[in-house]
Design a protein around this motif. Structure first.
Motif, mmCIF file in Angstrom:
data_model
loop_
_atom_site.group_PDB
_atom_site.id
_atom_site.type_symbol
_atom_site.label_atom_id
_atom_site.label_comp_id
_atom_site.label_asym_id
_atom_site.label_seq_id
_atom_site.Cartn_x
_atom_site.Cartn_y
_atom_site.Cartn_z
ATOM 1 N N GLY A 125 0.843 -1.194 0.000
ATOM 2 C CA GLY A 125 0.000 0.000 0.000
ATOM 3 C C GLY A 125 0.871 1.233 0.000
ATOM 4 O O GLY A 125 2.081 1.155 -0.206
ATOM 5 N N PRO A 126 0.268 2.407 0.219
ATOM 6 C CA PRO A 126 0.996 3.665 0.079
ATOM 7 C C PRO A 126 2.006 3.914 1.206
ATOM 8 O O PRO A 126 1.915 3.312 2.280
ATOM 9 C CB PRO A 126 -0.113 4.721 0.129
ATOM 10 N N SER A 127 2.952 4.830 0.932
ATOM 11 C CA SER A 127 3.889 5.261 1.963
ATOM 12 C C SER A 127 3.223 6.334 2.807
ATOM 13 O O SER A 127 3.131 7.488 2.412
ATOM 14 C CB SER A 127 5.167 5.814 1.320
ATOM 15 N N THR A 128 2.734 5.924 3.960
ATOM 16 C CA THR A 128 2.020 6.845 4.847
ATOM 17 C C THR A 128 2.677 6.778 6.230
ATOM 18 O O THR A 128 3.426 5.836 6.518
ATOM 19 C CB THR A 128 0.534 6.425 4.947
ATOM 20 N N PRO A 129 2.429 7.746 7.103
ATOM 21 C CA PRO A 129 3.075 7.748 8.424
ATOM 22 C C PRO A 129 2.769 6.486 9.238
ATOM 23 O O PRO A 129 3.587 6.046 10.036
ATOM 24 C CB PRO A 129 2.501 8.988 9.091
ATOM 25 N N LEU B 28 3.627 14.432 1.386
ATOM 26 C CA LEU B 28 2.971 14.819 0.137
ATOM 27 C C LEU B 28 2.763 13.648 -0.821
ATOM 28 O O LEU B 28 2.047 13.794 -1.807
ATOM 29 C CB LEU B 28 3.788 15.916 -0.579
ATOM 30 N N SER B 29 3.354 12.483 -0.545
ATOM 31 C CA SER B 29 3.287 11.414 -1.542
ATOM 32 C C SER B 29 1.869 10.886 -1.740
ATOM 33 O O SER B 29 1.603 10.205 -2.730
ATOM 34 C CB SER B 29 4.253 10.276 -1.202
ATOM 35 N N ALA C 214 11.099 15.454 0.296
ATOM 36 C CA ALA C 214 9.951 16.179 0.854
ATOM 37 C C ALA C 214 8.821 16.384 -0.161
ATOM 38 O O ALA C 214 7.651 16.442 0.211
ATOM 39 C CB ALA C 214 10.396 17.525 1.412
ATOM 40 N N PHE C 215 9.156 16.502 -1.434
ATOM 41 C CA PHE C 215 8.107 16.729 -2.437
ATOM 42 C C PHE C 215 7.280 15.466 -2.718
ATOM 43 O O PHE C 215 6.239 15.529 -3.365
ATOM 44 C CB PHE C 215 8.706 17.251 -3.746
ATOM 45 N N GLY C 216 7.771 14.316 -2.282
ATOM 46 C CA GLY C 216 6.952 13.110 -2.330
ATOM 47 C C GLY C 216 6.770 12.460 -3.699
ATOM 48 O O GLY C 216 5.906 11.594 -3.846
ATOM 49 N N VAL C 217 7.571 12.851 -4.708
ATOM 50 C CA VAL C 217 7.377 12.265 -6.042
ATOM 51 C C VAL C 217 8.706 11.616 -6.475
ATOM 52 O O VAL C 217 9.184 10.700 -5.807
ATOM 53 C CB VAL C 217 6.879 13.338 -7.046
#
Ligand SMILES: *Cc1c(COP(=O)(O)O)cnc(C)c1O
Length: 393
Positions: free
Chosen positions: A29-33, A53-54, A242-245
């Protein structure tokens, strides 16, 4: 009979025996905290997604829209047929953010350093590096025909010594440094470096991969942090942290851009970003400009987390950014602490010799604007309990 292939297995086995091989973890799944790794829910303390921001809805939407309008791929390198309006919009936006004449986007930060650094100096010139610079700078330096000088980490007297030695022997001088150092989270004294560079007529190049989005006015990076606008020749950065892309860039004068795009082999000979990537990077800059809350929350989290760790008795070095090392001495201590906290649902990895000095092994933690106070308190409790159990605090 010659065997030119046996080394593949032998070298790998050596790494395994010495415990130096990478065991890849799988993010489901996504990269989340808070995320899922290898089937377990964990608090993420080692991603570079500082501003969270990702998974930002506006950035995801920009990527989706760009696929619909421009397709999945760009079809070419930018120099030939892969330069889309989306790439041009991104560079103009980045130049405005940085308050400079021009910016050039590369496929990655690594490609920017490996492609541009070797072109800036050649035979008869010298590159002077901080001893702790990132591997992509080191590879760029290796590709150059210039002489190489190194100064002790962030040591301005030593930089001055190297400059004095180089002064009469070389034509051009390039001073290159990380803006934020990735193992300790400390900041290069860029104001002093620029002053010395101006005295010696040297060119300056700063790699702000970990400062972008974190330090400076609203997260505008290290040049803004020191108020050095117009005085740093190359500000290099990345969209992968930091920009998450993903994506690298350099910013500075139009002369720099013209030169860089005509000379960097990584830029000229490698396909350009898919439309979704360029559009997502552009949207990430807009979010940085329009939503200051992410930067503000990141700093609240950084201050809280560092202060709590120090009050527990952990040695956090001298970090001034989102990277906080928890220094525990020998490698085996760092490994044991990392294993213990991961078992308790807190994901942070050990950094060992030779990445850092033998007696400075550590767990490297990185803050995220999306961590809630509850996430941080849980992570702190796990670190404290296991630190005590292992006799580290
Ligand atoms: C991560 C990093 C890079 C590489 O950036 P990518 O865009 O991920 O290739 C370059 N320099 C430094 C200091 C970094 O930390």
């Amino acid at each position: 009979m010659r065997d030119s292939k046996a080394f593949l297995k032998q070298e790998y086995e050596r790494l395994v025996n010495e415990n130096l091989d990478w065991h890849l973890k799988v993010l489901e799944g996504p990269s989340t905290p808070r995320c899922t790794i290898d089937g377990r829910d964990v608090i993420m303390l080692c991603s570079n997604n500082y501003l969270n921001l990702s998974n930002h809805p506006k950035i995801k939407q920009a990527a989706i829209d760009a696929i619909k309008s421009h397709g999945a791929g760009s079809g070419s390198v930018r120099a030939i047929a892969g330069n889309m309006d989306i790439h041009e919009v991104l560079e103009a936006h980045l130049a405005r953010l940085k308050d400079v004449e021009a910016a050039l986007v590369y496929q990655t930060g690594f490609a920017a350093n490996a492609g541009l650094v070797p072109q800036l100096v050649g035979a008869g010139d010298i590159i002077i590096s901080d001893e702790l610079n990132h591997g992509s700078i080191i590879d760029g330096v290796r590709l150059s025909k210039a002489d190489k000088g190194v100064y002790a980490h962030n040591d301005m007297a030593d930089l001055e010594r190297v400059l004095n030695d180089a002064d009469k022997d070389f034509k051009r001088i390039l001073i290159i440094t990380d803006g934020v150092f990735s193992m300790d989270g400390d900041i290069a004294p860029l104001d002093k470096i620029v002053k010395l560079a101006e005295e010696f007529g040297a060119m300056t190049y700063v790699d702000d991969a970990h400062g972008e989005g974190v330090i400076g006015d609203g997260g505008r990076g290290i040049v803004s942090h020191f108020g050095l606008e117009g005085r740093v020749d190359v500000e290099m950065g990345t969209f992968s942290k930091a920009f998450g892309v993903v994506g690298g860039y350099v910013s500075g004068t139009q002369d720099l851009k013209n030169f860089a795009l005509n000379k960097s082999r990584t830029w000229l000979l490698s396909g350009s970003h898919p439309p979704a990537v360029a559009a997502a990077c552009n949207a990430a800059i807009s979010v940085l400009e329009d939503e200051p809350q992410h930067h503000k929350t990141l700093w609240e989290n950084i201050r809280y987390f560092k202060a709590q760790l120090e009050s527990m008795g952990f040695d956090c070095g001298h970090s001034d950014t989102a990277i906080t090392p928890v220094i525990v001495g020998e490698s085996k201590n760092a490994k044991a602490l990392s294993d213990a906290i991961i078992a308790d649902g807190v994901f942070a990895l050990p950094i060992l010799f030779p990445m850092v000095a033998k007696d400075k092994a550590r767990i490297r933690t990185m803050m995220n604007a999306g961590h809630t106070r509850e996430d941080l308190d849980t992570a702190l409790e796990v670190l404290e309990r296991n630190g005590k159990k292992l006799g580290l605090i």
